[in-house]
Design a protein around this motif. Structure first.
Motif, PDB file in Angstrom:
ATOM      1  N   ASN A 124       0.818  -1.212   0.000  1.00  0.00           N
ATOM      2  CA  ASN A 124       0.000   0.000   0.000  1.00  0.00           C
ATOM      3  C   ASN A 124       0.850   1.261   0.000  1.00  0.00           C
ATOM      4  O   ASN A 124       0.580   2.205  -0.756  1.00  0.00           O
ATOM      5  CB  ASN A 124      -0.932   0.005   1.216  1.00  0.00           C
ATOM      6  CG  ASN A 124      -2.221  -0.734   0.966  1.00  0.00           C
ATOM      7  OD1 ASN A 124      -3.129  -0.237   0.311  1.00  0.00           O
ATOM      8  ND2 ASN A 124      -2.298  -1.946   1.473  1.00  0.00           N
ATOM      9  N   VAL A 125       1.858   1.308   0.863  1.00  0.00           N
ATOM     10  CA  VAL A 125       2.668   2.520   0.989  1.00  0.00           C
ATOM     11  C   VAL A 125       3.430   2.793  -0.311  1.00  0.00           C
ATOM     12  O   VAL A 125       3.521   3.953  -0.751  1.00  0.00           O
ATOM     13  CB  VAL A 125       3.627   2.399   2.185  1.00  0.00           C
ATOM     14  CG1 VAL A 125       4.631   3.549   2.195  1.00  0.00           C
ATOM     15  CG2 VAL A 125       2.845   2.385   3.492  1.00  0.00           C
ATOM     16  N   VAL A 126       3.969   1.761  -0.934  1.00  0.00           N
ATOM     17  CA  VAL A 126       4.687   1.964  -2.204  1.00  0.00           C
ATOM     18  C   VAL A 126       3.744   2.529  -3.256  1.00  0.00           C
ATOM     19  O   VAL A 126       4.068   3.511  -3.956  1.00  0.00           O
ATOM     20  CB  VAL A 126       5.321   0.643  -2.676  1.00  0.00           C
ATOM     21  CG1 VAL A 126       5.851   0.785  -4.104  1.00  0.00           C
ATOM     22  CG2 VAL A 126       6.448   0.226  -1.742  1.00  0.00           C
ATOM     23  N   LEU A 127       2.564   1.935  -3.399  1.00  0.00           N
ATOM     24  CA  LEU A 127       1.603   2.418  -4.393  1.00  0.00           C
ATOM     25  C   LEU A 127       1.123   3.835  -4.074  1.00  0.00           C
ATOM     26  O   LEU A 127       0.972   4.672  -4.982  1.00  0.00           O
ATOM     27  CB  LEU A 127       0.419   1.461  -4.471  1.00  0.00           C
ATOM     28  CG  LEU A 127       0.707   0.062  -5.015  1.00  0.00           C
ATOM     29  CD1 LEU A 127      -0.542  -0.809  -4.941  1.00  0.00           C
ATOM     30  CD2 LEU A 127       1.219   0.126  -6.445  1.00  0.00           C
ATOM     31  N   ILE A 128       0.894   4.113  -2.796  1.00  0.00           N
ATOM     32  CA  ILE A 128       0.429   5.447  -2.406  1.00  0.00           C
ATOM     33  C   ILE A 128       1.479   6.508  -2.682  1.00  0.00           C
ATOM     34  O   ILE A 128       1.179   7.575  -3.245  1.00  0.00           O
ATOM     35  CB  ILE A 128       0.030   5.450  -0.920  1.00  0.00           C
ATOM     36  CG1 ILE A 128      -1.233   4.629  -0.698  1.00  0.00           C
ATOM     37  CG2 ILE A 128      -0.178   6.874  -0.414  1.00  0.00           C
ATOM     38  CD1 ILE A 128      -1.545   4.364   0.754  1.00  0.00           C
ATOM     39  N   MET A 129       2.729   6.234  -2.312  1.00  0.00           N
ATOM     40  CA  MET A 129       3.782   7.227  -2.502  1.00  0.00           C
ATOM     41  C   MET A 129       4.074   7.450  -3.984  1.00  0.00           C
ATOM     42  O   MET A 129       4.247   8.594  -4.420  1.00  0.00           O
ATOM     43  CB  MET A 129       5.051   6.782  -1.769  1.00  0.00           C
ATOM     44  CG  MET A 129       4.928   6.807  -0.257  1.00  0.00           C
ATOM     45  SD  MET A 129       4.441   8.416   0.421  1.00  0.00           S
ATOM     46  CE  MET A 129       5.802   9.445  -0.147  1.00  0.00           C
ATOM     47  N   VAL A 130       4.115   6.379  -4.764  1.00  0.00           N
ATOM     48  CA  VAL A 130       4.370   6.541  -6.199  1.00  0.00           C
ATOM     49  C   VAL A 130       3.213   7.277  -6.866  1.00  0.00           C
ATOM     50  O   VAL A 130       3.407   8.247  -7.614  1.00  0.00           O
ATOM     51  CB  VAL A 130       4.604   5.166  -6.869  1.00  0.00           C
ATOM     52  CG1 VAL A 130       4.679   5.312  -8.384  1.00  0.00           C
ATOM     53  CG2 VAL A 130       5.880   4.536  -6.344  1.00  0.00           C
ATOM     54  N   GLY A 131       1.973   6.820  -6.598  1.00  0.00           N
ATOM     55  CA  GLY A 131       0.825   7.475  -7.198  1.00  0.00           C
ATOM     56  C   GLY A 131       0.658   8.910  -6.740  1.00  0.00           C
ATOM     57  O   GLY A 131       0.384   9.807  -7.554  1.00  0.00           O
TER      58      GLY A 131
END
Length: 341
Positions: A124-131
């Motif tokens: 979740n954190v990877v997707l949130i930060m990238v997005g």
């Protein structure tokens, strides 16, 4: 000097004192004289001025301790008790020491849920930060009108209540009347007709992750855009003159200037995702077959639903300790970064 002395004596109602004052000023190497009687000492502000900030913070501190501190203390006390249905009905208090903690730390299910929670948080954190970073960069490049439209859309997603957003997502992925199944069937995936997304742990996690990412991207995007506005345009121009492309500008200009922002935002997202309860529980209550339980859901199901309140409290305390260790690691990084600056 004689003229100056006569002027001082003439202005003063007591010539003798004026002469003494003049002599002291001359002996001090100038005509400044002694400091005024009511002047503030060179030691700094008084005691009242130093205590004023703490007095202003006192009401908020007391309210925080009352609203958060007491429930935390109560949870810790419950974690050392054998509190089930019988003890609750008969109003019994049975202390069992660290038995609840020993039971959980030696339980394979607890460690399976912990590993699942860590992996769930990481994805979740990877997707949130990238997005969120990509959307923030887009906000910085758009014109005023299109930026306003995108900001309104982000605010609507961010402001939607969690339960309402979860309900909408469960409707979208409904097996019979869901829009997602209908669209996929129209695109040629006829096997998706009547497909139950909640029958599999991976598809259930897909819905939960999509929901959390959708609701969390606006926070990162707005922070990213606010940080980008603080970077001088001269740095971009210098990088372009050196032949830097978009990737090089991000790695050499944007990221170094916004590194504290990235660290703080990532840390906040880790906490918020790790303790996510509503989305996971409202979608499928930790199912199917408890395969989508995370630590907050596991603590609730073991405590309230299973009526093993001491066990649930112990799981909650262990979760808090994990987050506390993460906070200590984060503060260590921030202090190290401040020392380098």
């Amino acid at each position: 000097m004689a003229v100056h002395s006569q002027r001082v004596q003439t202005q003063s109602p007591e010539p003798g004192k004026a002469a003494v004052a003049f002599e002291k000023g001359a002996a001090g190497g100038g005509s400044k004289g002694t400091a005024p009687k009511g002047s503030r000492s060179a030691g700094g502000p008084g005691l009242g001025a130093r205590l004023a900030p703490y007095l202003l913070l006192l009401p908020a501190t007391v309210a925080t301790l009352a609203l958060l501190g007491w429930p935390l203390i109560k949870t810790v006390l419950l974690s050392f008790q054998n509190l089930n249905r019988r003890q609750l009905v008969m109003h019994l208090t049975e202390w069992n020491g660290f038995d609840n903690y020993k039971e959980q730390l030696t339980d394979p299910e607890f460690w399976a849920v912990t590993g699942r929670s860590v992996a769930f948080t990481l994805v979740n954190v990877v997707l949130i930060m990238v997005g969120g970073t990509l959307v923030g960069l887009l906000l910085n490049q758009l014109g005023k009108k299109m930026r306003l439209v995108l900001q309104i859309a982000l605010l609507l997603a961010w402001a939607m209540p969690v339960v309402a957003a979860t309900t909408v997502y469960t409707w979208l992925f409904d097996s019979q009347w869901g829009v997602v199944n209908w669209i996929l069937e129209q695109l040629g995936w006829h096997s998706m007709h009547g497909y139950n997304w909640l029958s599999n742990e991976y598809t259930t996690f897909f819905i939960i992750i999509l929901l959390i990412v959708w609701m969390s991207i606006p926070f990162v995007a707005f922070n990213m855009y606010a940080g980008l506005t603080t970077i001088p345009k001269e740095l971009y121009e210098a990088a372009r003159m050196d032949g830097a492309g978009a990737v090089k500008i991000f790695t050499a200009v944007i990221f170094p200037n916004l590194k504290p922002f990235f660290l703080a935002t990532t840390f906040l997202e880790v906490i918020w995702v790790f303790k996510s309860f509503t989305q996971v529980y409202a979608v499928n209550a930790g199912g199917p077959e408890s395969l989508t339980r995370t630590l907050p859901v596991h603590a609730f199901l073991e405590g309230s639903s299973g009526q093993h309140y001491g066990i649930g409290a112990a799981i909650a305390v262990l979760t808090i300790l994990m987050l506390g260790g993460l906070m200590a690691f984060y503060f260590r990084i921030m202090i190290k970064q401040e020392d380098e600056l």
